[in-house]
Design a protein around this motif. Structure first.
Motif: not given
Lengths: 358, 293
Positions: B17, B20, B22, B62, B66, B87-88, B91
């Motif tokens: 996390l 990325i 987070l 988040f 994002f 989000a996927r 990324l």
């Protein structure tokens, strides 16, 4: 003889009442079974004219004395009394009673007159029946008196040990003497023993068992009792002032005050602990703890007892809420369930962010 | 304190996390105990992807990380034709573009923050387009001969730095087509410079706009260069013909006017040669004057 003795031994200082008791011929003061002391039939206090000492049934109308008084000289009077009423000889030196005995011997008091004089004495007014009996016994039969004290001491010692008290022989002896003199009942004896309790040094016994019982009852209703309160309840129970049901009733009352929403269940005999058993079980399950290891009185679980409902009123927590609270416990992180949850979460996070494995 | 197995899991999750952006969502303290928003979700029993994502979107962490998704959602709500990414998706985009930029040697400041990519996403710049910009603009200019780079700087004011060049290449206000035209223009001008042909931006652009390959452009420039004697005025030649004007016009644009001017000069020189010595030179491109004063 027996009538006056009854009056002598009675705790009642009302002559009329005492007379009623005297009418119940043959009744003697009973000490409690624990002491097994039945006051001895020591004969008449002063019996001239009432009965012949040890020689028959008393006759209240008879004059005092059966043998003529030789003279009114003090030594003759005393001898007369010793000869005819040896059991009362011990009272000759009593400042009030001795004087009355001599006066009765000289003037041939009948029962009623003698009785009337004696009951007016300060001694009679300030001395209980048991004490009077004891004094009479101590006077006439000191060995028996000592035996009774010794017997009482043995009984008290057993009782003290049963309670968990570790009293010295002198403490036991002192209390046994007082018990015998005053004709303590078992309850009085226990009260006396309890007054000696030092909880810091108390050994395991009836009192600690009662204290634990109080805690257990309190635990059934999730009522917090301080050590002092539990001890007080235990002492009250030991002295017979309070029964386990009395304690339970007190706990129910407190539980109702706290958990008003459980009043109906409590009235039906359910304990608070029983009511919250499913919640406790759920917490145990979540934390993978053994059955019975969750104490709902633990501050960390107290919120389960008084969750606020949507209507603002307190209510019991739901099982879901119990689960969530259990998972807030630091121990949950180490459970198998938490590790499975973490594994699942890692997989879910991987899916959310497009990673096959974390 | 969490046991070793649990700690290992917690560390892996926290590490991922964190990678990325987070990391705040799941923490592990010095004793190995887990905490943070995500741990709270585990405690709450959240384990489905949909539920977790729904809750995740509500968190400030988040939203900040994002923010591009929030912006896309706003645009979609306004009726703009925008695809809202997950989000996927974001990324994946970030990873792909980051690799491109890294491979191309762009300064790391261009891909070390999520915001770097979000600007590109919100400019509807697909990874393919980013790749085109990098290869067709940034890479191109960076690897071009100095003359081309100089011409590029002169015409477009980008400067010599890689960062400036990258900024220019990734400027969403500039299309790939614009950049391709610019690089061809710079290439044309730069290569012309190599052949000694001076041309301005307009001339270079006119060549760049022609449907010619770079090789074709070079070939044309070689032709212009081979005509250089024509553009060297001798005594008595009043018209000022240059490679950058008449030469370019003649070779690349087939300009009649330029051709006429060149033919006239050649004819004049031929006449002069006849009266003296020498003759005309005929080349593939036409008639070229070979003489000089």
């Amino acid at each position: 003889m027996g009538n006056l003795l009854d009056a002598w031994q009675s705790g009642d200082n009302d002559p009329r009442s005492r007379t009623d008791r005297v009418a119940r011929a043959g009744r003697t003061v009973n000490y409690d079974g624990s002491f097994n002391y039945r006051a001895p039939d020591v004969g008449p206090l002063v019996e001239p004219g009432i009965a012949t000492l040890g020689k028959g049934t008393p006759d209240p109308a008879s004059p005092i004395g059966v043998t003529p008084l030789r003279s009114t000289r003090p030594e003759d009077v005393d001898a007369y009394i010793r000869e005819n009423y040896g059991q009362m000889a011990g009272f000759l030196d009593h400042p009030e009673i001795g004087k009355i005995l001599r006066e009765a011997a000289i003037n041939e008091f009948d029962y009623g007159k003698l009785y009337g004089r004696i009951v007016k004495t300060d001694w009679w007014q300030s001395t209980s029946a048991a004490q009077r009996t004891w004094q009479q016994l101590a006077n006439e039969d000191p060995a028996e008196a000592r035996r009774l004290v010794s017997q009482t001491a043995a009984t008290m010692n057993n009782r003290a040990r049963s309670l968990g008290l570790n009293l010295s022989p002198s403490q036991i002896g002192g209390m046994a003497t007082q018990s015998t003199i005053n004709g303590w009942t078992d309850a009085q004896t226990v009260d006396s023993l309890i007054s000696q309790v030092n909880w810091a040094t108390l050994k395991a016994g009836d009192l600690t068992a009662l204290r634990d019982q109080v805690k257990e009852i309190a635990g059934d209703y999730l009522v917090g009792v301080s050590p002092g309160t539990a001890q007080n309840y235990a002492m009250s129970m030991a002295s017979g002032e309070m029964s386990p049901e009395g304690v339970r009733s007190a706990m129910v009352k407190q539980a109702k005050a706290r958990f008003g929403y459980l009043s109906s269940e409590l009235d039906q005999g359910m304990t608070v602990k029983q009511y919250f058993a499913p919640v406790a079980n759920r917490i145990e399950s979540e934390l993978e703890l053994g059955a019975g290891s969750v104490d709902m009185m633990d501050s960390k679980w107290l919120s389960m007892l008084e969750t606020q409902g949507e209507d603002g009123k307190p209510r019991a927590a739901t099982l879901h809420e119990a689960t969530q609270l259990a998972r807030k416990d630091s121990r949950w992180a180490n459970t198998q369930k938490a590790q499975e949850q973490t594994t699942n979460m890692m997989s879910t996070i991987g899916k959310v962010f497009g990673r096959t494995a974390i | 304190m969490a046991d070793a197995n649990a700690q290992s899991q917690f560390s892996q999750l926290a590490s991922y996390l964190d990678s990325i952006g987070l990391g705040q969502l799941f923490t592990v303290d010095a004793s190995g105990n887990p905490g943070g928003w995500l741990w709270n979700q585990m405690e709450a029993g959240v384990d489905s992807e949909d539920e977790l994502y729904f809750r995740l979107e509500q968190t400030d962490v988040f939203r900040e990380r994002f923010g591009v998704i929030q912006e896309q959602q706003k645009r979609a709500a306004r009726g703009e034709p925008v695809t809202v990414m997950t989000a996927r998706d974001v990324l994946a985009y970030e990873n792909e573009v980051k690799q491109m930029m890294s491979r191309a040697g762009l300064p790391s400041t261009f891909y070390d923050e999520p915001a770097d990519f979000h600007k590109l996403i919100l400019s509807d710049m697909s990874p393919t387009e980013v790749n085109d910009r990098i290869t067709q603009a940034y890479d191109y200019v960076l690897s071009a001969p100095p003359e081309v780079r100089d011409a590029f700087d002169e015409f477009y004011g980008v400067g010599q730095g890689d960062a400036q060049l990258a900024s220019w290449a990734l400027d969403p206000d500039r299309t790939v087509r614009d950049m391709t035209r610019a690089t061809r223009t710079a290439y044309t001008a730069g290569m012309g410079e190599k052949f000694g042909i001076q041309m301005n931006r307009a001339a270079a652009e006119s060549i760049a706009d022609l449907p010619k390959t770079e090789a074709g452009i070079v070939q044309g420039l070689e032709q212009v260069a081979s005509m250089s004697p024509i553009f060297t005025e001798s005594i008595g030649e009043a018209n000022d013909l240059t490679a950058g004007n008449e030469g370019i016009d003649s070779v690349f644009n087939g300009s009649g006017e330029a051709n006429t001017a060149i033919q006239r000069r050649l004819a004049q020189r031929k006449a002069i040669d006849r009266s003296s010595t020498g003759g005309a030179l005929t080349t593939q491109a036409g008639v070229l004057g070979a003489g000089s004063s």
